[in-house]
Design a protein around this motif. Sequence first.
Motif, PDB file in Angstrom:
ATOM      1  N   LEU A   1      15.055   6.482  25.177  1.00 26.08           N
ATOM      2  CA  LEU A   1      15.202   4.792  25.412  1.00 26.08           C
ATOM      3  C   LEU A   1      15.687   4.292  24.298  1.00 26.08           C
ATOM      4  N   SER A   2      17.210   3.698  24.464  1.00 30.77           N
ATOM      5  CA  SER A   2      17.667   2.824  23.323  1.00 30.77           C
ATOM      6  C   SER A   2      17.480   1.294  23.718  1.00 30.77           C
ATOM      7  N   ILE A   3      16.788   0.349  23.233  1.00 32.63           N
ATOM      8  CA  ILE A   3      16.713  -1.037  23.385  1.00 32.63           C
ATOM      9  C   ILE A   3      17.245  -1.935  22.281  1.00 32.63           C
ATOM     10  N   VAL A   4      18.029  -2.865  22.676  1.00 38.08           N
ATOM     11  CA  VAL A   4      18.553  -3.768  21.973  1.00 38.08           C
ATOM     12  C   VAL A   4      17.667  -5.182  22.063  1.00 38.08           C
TER      13      VAL A   4
ATOM     14  N   ASP B   1      12.225   7.381  21.104  1.00 32.86           N
ATOM     15  CA  ASP B   1      12.807   6.110  21.700  1.00 32.86           C
ATOM     16  C   ASP B   1      13.689   5.273  20.208  1.00 32.86           C
ATOM     17  N   ALA B   2      14.411   4.442  20.354  1.00 29.96           N
ATOM     18  CA  ALA B   2      14.798   3.379  19.506  1.00 29.96           C
ATOM     19  C   ALA B   2      15.123   1.994  19.794  1.00 29.96           C
ATOM     20  N   VAL B   3      14.883   1.077  18.789  1.00 28.23           N
ATOM     21  CA  VAL B   3      14.893  -0.317  19.055  1.00 28.23           C
ATOM     22  C   VAL B   3      15.873  -0.970  17.877  1.00 28.23           C
ATOM     23  N   ALA B   4      16.660  -1.712  18.262  1.00 26.83           N
ATOM     24  CA  ALA B   4      17.363  -2.552  17.358  1.00 26.83           C
ATOM     25  C   ALA B   4      17.220  -3.954  17.623  1.00 26.83           C
TER      26      ALA B   4
ATOM     27  N   LYS C   1      19.642   3.149  28.426  1.00 24.41           N
ATOM     28  CA  LYS C   1      20.115   1.897  27.424  1.00 24.41           C
ATOM     29  C   LYS C   1      19.647   0.492  28.331  1.00 24.41           C
ATOM     30  N   VAL C   2      19.086  -0.266  27.181  1.00 25.83           N
ATOM     31  CA  VAL C   2      18.394  -1.649  27.869  1.00 25.83           C
ATOM     32  C   VAL C   2      18.874  -2.734  26.581  1.00 25.83           C
ATOM     33  N   LEU C   3      19.530  -3.717  27.485  1.00 20.04           N
ATOM     34  CA  LEU C   3      19.433  -4.915  26.373  1.00 20.04           C
ATOM     35  C   LEU C   3      18.610  -6.144  27.030  1.00 20.04           C
ATOM     36  N   VAL C   4      17.790  -6.516  25.862  1.00 18.72           N
ATOM     37  CA  VAL C   4      16.863  -7.400  26.390  1.00 18.72           C
ATOM     38  C   VAL C   4      17.139  -8.737  25.494  1.00 18.72           C
ATOM     39  N   LEU C   5      17.363  -9.824  26.398  1.00 21.14           N
ATOM     40  CA  LEU C   5      17.949 -11.284  25.826  1.00 21.14           C
ATOM     41  C   LEU C   5      16.724 -12.260  26.154  1.00 21.14           C
ATOM     42  N   ILE C   6      16.399 -12.892  24.845  1.00 21.50           N
ATOM     43  CA  ILE C   6      15.496 -14.002  24.743  1.00 21.50           C
ATOM     44  C   ILE C   6      16.342 -15.310  24.540  1.00 21.50           C
ATOM     45  N   THR C   7      16.545 -16.111  25.403  1.00 25.13           N
ATOM     46  CA  THR C   7      17.091 -17.438  25.202  1.00 25.13           C
ATOM     47  C   THR C   7      17.136 -18.536  26.120  1.00 25.13           C
TER      48      THR C   7
END
Length: 311
Positions: free
Chosen positions: A78-81, A113-116, A170-176
């Motif tokens: 699992l790769s998360i940005v 897994d990895a997170v950026a 692949k996952v992109l999590v946005l906090i805004t």
Amino acid sequence: MRLPLYVLLAFASAILAIPQDTPETTFKVDVKLVNVYVTVTDQQGAPIGNLTKNDFRVSEDGVAQKIAVFSKESQLPLSIVLAVDTSSSTRKDIRLELEAARRFIHSIIRPQDAVALYTFATYVNEVVPFTAKLHQIDSAINEVRVGGATSLYDAVYLGAKALVNRQGRKVLVLITDGGDTASSVDYKEALRSAQQSEALVYSLIDVPVEASAGRNTGGEHALIQISNDTGGKYYYASNVAQLEKAFEQISDELRTQYLLAYYPAPRRASSDFRQIDVDVHPHDLPESQGSDGSEKLIVRARRGYYTSKLE
């Protein structure tokens, strides 16, 4: 001079043998396996994890496709940005948001897994590249500073671009808070980038005052559409408890997903966008969920893909 009959026959056989091999090399088509990650929940948002391959139907541009690969609760990496809005408008709640994000990352990341970590204000910054070392994320979160405009679409575009060559889920999590005031790319470019990366986009929209005249509803609607089109989800959070709940639901979904993969049937249309539709027709659900259960379940998957690569 007349050649013997056996020589003529051998020569003819050699000539006839050439076309038999030629089509195999000349007309060979490299058909790429299309991966579709699917989340199925009930009306309350609880994941449904007991479905089988036979419960799913997949079509591309209206044409039924044969599911070649089926997997439940994928163990793929699992790769998360994690992209956090650090513009001036987020100053009031940023520390609480970052702490909630920290707990989410600690709960979901496994050794494979990895997170950026990305922050975005006037510009988008990659604070920590992909890593499984949580102490690096923790240190970076402690150093986050707030101020500037908001490059929301740039964050989607660059976050997706970072994910495009990653293997597995692949996952992109946005906090805004949903605003965009400084991006160099527009909504369409951001959406296309997200779709081409095959990432699930989860948008956590912080709206402290629902009736605020300063709300950017256009940006909010754009995030909702991007999340829907990629198979992710959007959440409104007006306090930390709601943000924590959203992270909890995302974590549960990522642990209870289905992978459906197929080799697309030949298609003659010139457009490089392919529309994907996924339906569920479960057979082993309680009668209280309807005759076939489908009207009681919510199915989320990416709406399609592009055959062209992301530049």
